[in-house]
Scaffold this motif. Structure first.
Motif, PDB file in Angstrom:
ATOM      1  N   TYR A 143     -30.597  21.126 -27.371  1.00  0.00           N
ATOM      2  CA  TYR A 143     -30.372  19.702 -27.623  1.00  0.00           C
ATOM      3  C   TYR A 143     -30.804  18.913 -26.395  1.00  0.00           C
ATOM      4  O   TYR A 143     -30.346  19.186 -25.278  1.00  0.00           O
ATOM      5  CB  TYR A 143     -28.898  19.443 -27.925  1.00  0.00           C
ATOM      6  CG  TYR A 143     -28.362  20.244 -29.088  1.00  0.00           C
ATOM      7  CD1 TYR A 143     -28.499  19.786 -30.392  1.00  0.00           C
ATOM      8  CD2 TYR A 143     -27.724  21.464 -28.873  1.00  0.00           C
ATOM      9  CE1 TYR A 143     -28.014  20.522 -31.460  1.00  0.00           C
ATOM     10  CE2 TYR A 143     -27.236  22.203 -29.932  1.00  0.00           C
ATOM     11  CZ  TYR A 143     -27.387  21.730 -31.221  1.00  0.00           C
ATOM     12  OH  TYR A 143     -26.922  22.462 -32.278  1.00  0.00           O
ATOM     13  N   GLY A 145     -31.433  14.953 -24.726  1.00  0.00           N
ATOM     14  CA  GLY A 145     -31.032  13.556 -24.883  1.00  0.00           C
ATOM     15  C   GLY A 145     -30.446  12.973 -23.619  1.00  0.00           C
ATOM     16  O   GLY A 145     -30.604  11.786 -23.338  1.00  0.00           O
ATOM     17  N   LYS A 172     -22.280  11.935 -25.851  1.00  0.00           N
ATOM     18  CA  LYS A 172     -23.090  12.116 -27.056  1.00  0.00           C
ATOM     19  C   LYS A 172     -22.391  13.085 -27.994  1.00  0.00           C
ATOM     20  O   LYS A 172     -21.706  14.019 -27.557  1.00  0.00           O
ATOM     21  CB  LYS A 172     -24.493  12.630 -26.706  1.00  0.00           C
ATOM     22  CG  LYS A 172     -25.313  11.652 -25.864  1.00  0.00           C
ATOM     23  CD  LYS A 172     -26.707  12.189 -25.571  1.00  0.00           C
ATOM     24  CE  LYS A 172     -27.465  11.276 -24.604  1.00  0.00           C
ATOM     25  NZ  LYS A 172     -27.766   9.973 -25.179  1.00  0.00           N
ATOM     26  N   TRP A 174     -23.127  15.673 -31.231  1.00  0.00           N
ATOM     27  CA  TRP A 174     -24.208  16.422 -31.861  1.00  0.00           C
ATOM     28  C   TRP A 174     -23.701  17.086 -33.141  1.00  0.00           C
ATOM     29  O   TRP A 174     -22.609  17.656 -33.163  1.00  0.00           O
ATOM     30  CB  TRP A 174     -24.751  17.485 -30.907  1.00  0.00           C
ATOM     31  CG  TRP A 174     -25.113  16.958 -29.561  1.00  0.00           C
ATOM     32  CD1 TRP A 174     -24.275  16.814 -28.480  1.00  0.00           C
ATOM     33  CD2 TRP A 174     -26.395  16.484 -29.134  1.00  0.00           C
ATOM     34  NE1 TRP A 174     -24.951  16.293 -27.416  1.00  0.00           N
ATOM     35  CE2 TRP A 174     -26.262  16.078 -27.776  1.00  0.00           C
ATOM     36  CE3 TRP A 174     -27.634  16.367 -29.756  1.00  0.00           C
ATOM     37  CZ2 TRP A 174     -27.322  15.567 -27.048  1.00  0.00           C
ATOM     38  CZ3 TRP A 174     -28.698  15.864 -29.027  1.00  0.00           C
ATOM     39  CH2 TRP A 174     -28.540  15.465 -27.692  1.00  0.00           C
ATOM     40  N   LYS A 180     -29.047  17.783 -34.700  1.00  0.00           N
ATOM     41  CA  LYS A 180     -29.497  16.516 -34.148  1.00  0.00           C
ATOM     42  C   LYS A 180     -28.305  15.727 -33.613  1.00  0.00           C
ATOM     43  O   LYS A 180     -27.149  16.042 -33.908  1.00  0.00           O
ATOM     44  CB  LYS A 180     -30.226  15.693 -35.197  1.00  0.00           C
ATOM     45  CG  LYS A 180     -29.355  15.266 -36.366  1.00  0.00           C
ATOM     46  CD  LYS A 180     -30.141  14.450 -37.385  1.00  0.00           C
ATOM     47  CE  LYS A 180     -29.243  13.980 -38.536  1.00  0.00           C
ATOM     48  NZ  LYS A 180     -30.010  13.185 -39.528  1.00  0.00           N
ATOM     49  N   MET A 181     -28.607  14.665 -32.853  1.00  0.00           N
ATOM     50  CA  MET A 181     -27.555  13.824 -32.306  1.00  0.00           C
ATOM     51  C   MET A 181     -27.037  12.878 -33.383  1.00  0.00           C
ATOM     52  O   MET A 181     -27.811  12.209 -34.066  1.00  0.00           O
ATOM     53  CB  MET A 181     -28.085  13.015 -31.120  1.00  0.00           C
ATOM     54  CG  MET A 181     -27.019  12.185 -30.409  1.00  0.00           C
ATOM     55  SD  MET A 181     -27.626  11.348 -28.940  1.00  0.00           S
ATOM     56  CE  MET A 181     -28.718  10.146 -29.690  1.00  0.00           C
ATOM     57  N   GLU A 184     -24.300   8.141 -29.940  1.00  0.00           N
ATOM     58  CA  GLU A 184     -24.161   8.034 -28.495  1.00  0.00           C
ATOM     59  C   GLU A 184     -23.116   6.980 -28.190  1.00  0.00           C
ATOM     60  O   GLU A 184     -23.091   5.921 -28.812  1.00  0.00           O
ATOM     61  CB  GLU A 184     -25.494   7.659 -27.853  1.00  0.00           C
ATOM     62  CG  GLU A 184     -25.405   7.468 -26.347  1.00  0.00           C
ATOM     63  CD  GLU A 184     -26.741   7.137 -25.714  1.00  0.00           C
ATOM     64  OE1 GLU A 184     -26.770   6.350 -24.740  1.00  0.00           O
ATOM     65  OE2 GLU A 184     -27.770   7.655 -26.209  1.00  0.00           O
TER      66      GLU A 184
END
Length: 655
Positions: A143, A145, A172, A174, A180-181, A184
């Motif tokens: 992951y 980000g 964040k 996930w 995927k995220m 946030e």
């Protein structure tokens, strides 16, 4: 009529020396609240039973300091990440290495076990988060980000989400199944150190170095409330098992918070410094903190802590209450986590990359077995904690007893406390005192302590000095009252001798300083060496080391014999100064020395060249003598080992 004994709300349980070098990470077992794992600069992972002095098991295999450790929920597996980016998983019941996971390019800052499946999440200073399959020894997803180091990872109670906190001031969320995220959460103005899921509701708490705690709604993905005014950076938070409140381990205190509306229920003074981890068991909160190589554990009796209803007055800092508590029946009810009844399936793979290709475990597992060991140092405690899990007779499960609280320091117990009892310390509640003499513990009870082989540069107490040595011995219990005159006469013993020592030291430094002011550095160093006091040499070298241009070849001939003495000193500060000076000499003069010795003899008479050659020969001879010492110490672990290994590489051209 007997006076009732009033017990404390919070007290120190014990203090142990956990590693040969500095402790860099630690974690409590959340299920039992009785198992403690520590990682150190000595590249080891040690396991301890809370309130017992001896190490249960020591796990080896890492070749760099252990930066992060984590226990799984049943406390059967432990994972440790190192400064080099490697991750190792051990099976505690089998007492052997289970997996070695490679892939990160920098320090492992955070780890967490999946609550149901055999998966581990890791966060690194390389800003990546990786999900590992322990069974197949591979990375199943990465992951990306965050833009800075990932400081904390937590799986949700249902195992479907992963929350991450980082130095980039963000949290964040996930989705593990989608890879995927999901969202946030910005808002913090400093690095986020910790995140924690509510045990039941879709709620997340985050603590930051900006001294705030934020609560996030995981359905609406928005902030619920924000608690400000923490006395320091927030590093440890924990929800009560029933979810009624949040505990925050602050500087020297425990704070109890609610979030709808935001308010502080209670503040409990606990002198634990910077607490590193929290756990709850038997209505007691266990907190652990570390400083250098020592680890201390503390207990807070939660039955005496206000967890709902009223706002507490802060005894540390008088600040305005966050909100007046009131019953809030209209507070929104969030969704409840749906926990699977069986082990969860493997997360869906969205894409496959070269990192997650499966590798044959046969040869690598054999290598792991050779390089990693689980040294059981206390077989009795090991069998008691880990082995019964394999037997059917462990039903109903064993339940640990609460730690007994020591008496309160009030008028009711002051008279009893005044009686001489050298074997008892009210801060140590262990009723069975037979465990106290066992090494290698530094407990809060007065026990004889051997002087360490290396005396650390920074320490909280003088080495080899006991307060009891300055007080007159009390032979009759009835004469426990200490007269001020007797105490002062004992304290003054040796005072004149100490004054003579300090006066002599001051005189020596004045002598060196008088020569130093003339601008002749070489003569001032010669005078310091002539005094024959290494402490004066160290003081002078600490100044010379700050300006490399002060070093000359003739100065090296004088200093190198002193450096050899410093490297063999038992004082850490002396060793550090010696290493710094030696590194400067090697970097500035070793090429010159080797070139001069390798050059052909000159034609004719060149007095300056002959003098320089003579100095180079002296330095070479002294460096050869020191190189053997450096080589012997290059195998040490921790900061010193790293420094000596660097020096050994610099001196390779001498061989």
């Amino acid at each position: 009529m007997a006076t009732p004994v009033v017990t404390k709300t919070a007290w120190k349980l014990q203090e142990i020396v956990a590693h040969a070098s500095n402790v860099s990470s630690l974690v409590l077992g959340k299920a039992s609240g009785r198992l403690l794992a520590t990682g150190g600069d000595d590249c080891r992972v040690n396991l301890w039973s809370i309130n017992k002095p001896n190490c249960i098991m020591s796990l080896t295999g890492h070749t760099s300091p252990v930066e992060s450790v984590r226990l799984n929920t049943p406390e059967e597996l432990i994972v440790a990440g190192s400064q080099s980016g490697s991750i190792r998983v051990w099976d505690l019941e089998a007492a052997k290495i289970l997996r070695t996971l490679m892939g990160h390019k920098a320090n492992i800052c955070s780890l967490d076990f999946h609550p149901y499946g055999e998966f581990v999440a890791s966060g690194s200073q390389d800003t990546n988060i990786k999900l590992w399959d322990i069974r197949r020894k591979g990375c199943v997803f990465r992951y990306r980000g965050h833009s800075q180091a990932v400081r904390c990872l937590r799986f949700s109670p249902d195992g479907k989400w992963l929350a991450s906190a980082a130095d980039d001031h963000t949290v964040k969320l996930w989705d593990l199944t989608a890879g995927k995220m999901m969202s946030e959460f910005p808002g913090h103005t400093g690095p986020v150190n910790v995140v924690e899921f509510h045990p039941n509701e879709y709620l997340l708490a985050s603590g930051s170095s900006d001294r705030t705690i934020r609560f996030w709604d995981l359905e609406k993905f928005q902030v619920v409330s924000c608690i400000e005014g923490e006395p320091g950076p927030v590093r440890s938070v924990l929800f009560n098992p029933d979810g009624c409140c949040l505990y925050s381990g602050c500087q020297d205190s425990l704070r109890v918070y609610g979030w709808e509306p935001e308010r502080c229920f209670d503040v409990v003074l606990v002198n634990w410094g910077k607490v590193a981890d929290l756990a709850i068991c038997n209505d007691q909160l266990i907190g652990v903190a570390f400083s250098q190589s020592n680890v201390s554990s503390y207990v807070v009796d939660l039955t005496r802590v206000t967890r709902t209803g009223t706002v507490a007055r802060d005894p540390v800092q008088d600040h305005r209450p966050l909100a007046q508590p009131s019953p809030n029946p209209s507070a929104p009810l969030r969704r409840i986590y749906e926990r699977p009844s069986t082990t969860c399936s493997k997360p869906q793979r969205v894409k496959q990359n070269s990192e997650s290709e499966r590798r044959s475990p046969s040869s690598e597992d054999d290598r792991d077995e050779r390089e990693s060991r689980a040294e059981i140092q206390n077989a009795e405690d090991y069998n008691e904690i880990f082995q019964p899990k394999n037997s059917i007779s462990r039903t109903p499960p064993r339940r640990s007893e609460p730690f007994p609280a020591p008496p309160e320091d009030d008028a009711a117990t002051a008279k009893e406390a005044a009686k001489p009892s050298p074997a008892m310390d009210v801060q140590f509640p262990v009723p069975n005192l037979e465990v106290l003499p066992r090494p290698p513990v530094v407990a809060s009870t007065p026990a004889p302590k051997a002087e360490p082989a290396i005396i650390p540069a920074t320490r909280n107490e003088p080495i080899g000095l006991k307060a009891s040595d300055f007080l007159p011995a009390v032979k009759i219990p009835q004469q426990a009252e200490l007269v001020d005159e007797d105490a002062m006469s004992q304290i003054r013993k040796g005072h004149d001798t100490m004054c003579v020592v300090l006066t002599s030291r001051h005189k020596n430094l004045d002598t060196v300083r008088a020569v130093w002011t003339t601008g002749d550095i070489k003569t001032s160093v010669d005078s310091a060496v002539a005094i024959n006091d290494l402490s004066v040499v160290v003081d002078l070298l600490n100044i010379v080391n700050q300006k490399a241009s002060l070093w000359k070849l003739d100065l090296c001939t004088t200093v190198l014999p002193q450096i050899e003495k410093l490297l063999q000193s038992k004082y850490e500060s002396y060793v550090q100064t010696g290493c710094t000076s030696l590194k400067l000499i090697l970097q500035r003069f070793l090429p010159l020395i080797t070139d001069m010795l390798a050059a052909p003899p000159s034609v004719g008479v060149d007095i300056s060249r002959e003098e320089r050659l003579h100095k180079c020969r002296l330095c070479y001879k002294q460096l050869k003598s020191i190189s053997g010492l450096v080589k012997s110490k290059s195998g040490l672990s921790g900061r010193h080992g790293s420094t000596f290994r660097e020096l050994h590489l610099l001196m390779a051209s001498l061989d």
